[in-house]
Motif scaffolding. Structure first.
Motif, short mmCIF file in Angstrom:
data_model
loop_
_atom_site.label_atom_id
_atom_site.label_comp_id
_atom_site.label_asym_id
_atom_site.label_seq_id
_atom_site.Cartn_x
_atom_site.Cartn_y
_atom_site.Cartn_z
N LEU A 18 1.27 5.11 0.73
CA LEU A 18 0.65 6.17 1.52
C LEU A 18 1.36 7.47 1.21
O LEU A 18 2.59 7.55 1.30
CB LEU A 18 0.75 5.85 3.01
CG LEU A 18 0.20 4.50 3.44
CD1 LEU A 18 0.58 4.20 4.88
CD2 LEU A 18 -1.30 4.45 3.25
N GLN A 46 0.86 -1.17 0.00
CA GLN A 46 0.00 0.00 0.00
C GLN A 46 0.90 1.23 0.00
O GLN A 46 1.85 1.32 0.77
CB GLN A 46 -0.89 -0.01 1.24
CG GLN A 46 -1.90 1.10 1.28
CD GLN A 46 -2.77 1.00 2.53
OE1 GLN A 46 -2.45 0.28 3.47
NE2 GLN A 46 -3.87 1.72 2.52
N SER A 64 -4.10 7.19 -0.36
CA SER A 64 -3.68 5.82 -0.14
C SER A 64 -3.98 5.02 -1.41
O SER A 64 -5.10 5.07 -1.90
CB SER A 64 -4.43 5.23 1.05
OG SER A 64 -4.11 3.87 1.19
#
Length: 95
Positions: A78, A76, A89
């Motif tokens: 960010l 992920q 995100s």
């Protein structure tokens, strides 16, 4: 030894001395260039506090001009602003 070798030896001695001076000047120039280039690197202003989502572990961190980008173990991405607030995100998918 005959006298005809002496001018050649004098020439070689001068040539070796000139090459040594050129090598020292070249090395000095490289040191000065590295000193100037590496001595002026400014680090970006980092936020005082960055909070990752629950359970997220940072895998990699990089800096943009006014953003902090974190890649987590779960792939992920960010994106934080300069004050540490989460802007975006994005979940990466494997092809």
């Amino acid at each position: 030894m005959s006298a005809e070798f002496i001018p050649h030896l004098r020439f070689l001695k001068t040539l070796v001395a000139a090459l040594a001076v050129a090598m020292v000047l070249g090395l000095a120039a490289i040191v000065v260039i590295l000193w100037v280039r590496l001595g002026t690197a400014e680090l970006p202003q980092l936020p005082d506090d960055v909070t990752l989502p629950d359970g997220a572990t940072a895998k990699a961190v990089t800096f943009a001009s006014d953003r902090l980008i974190v890649l987590t173990e779960s792939d992920q991405v960010l994106v934080y602003d300069g004050k540490g607030a989460l802007l975006q995100s994005v979940m990466l998918t494997q092809p």
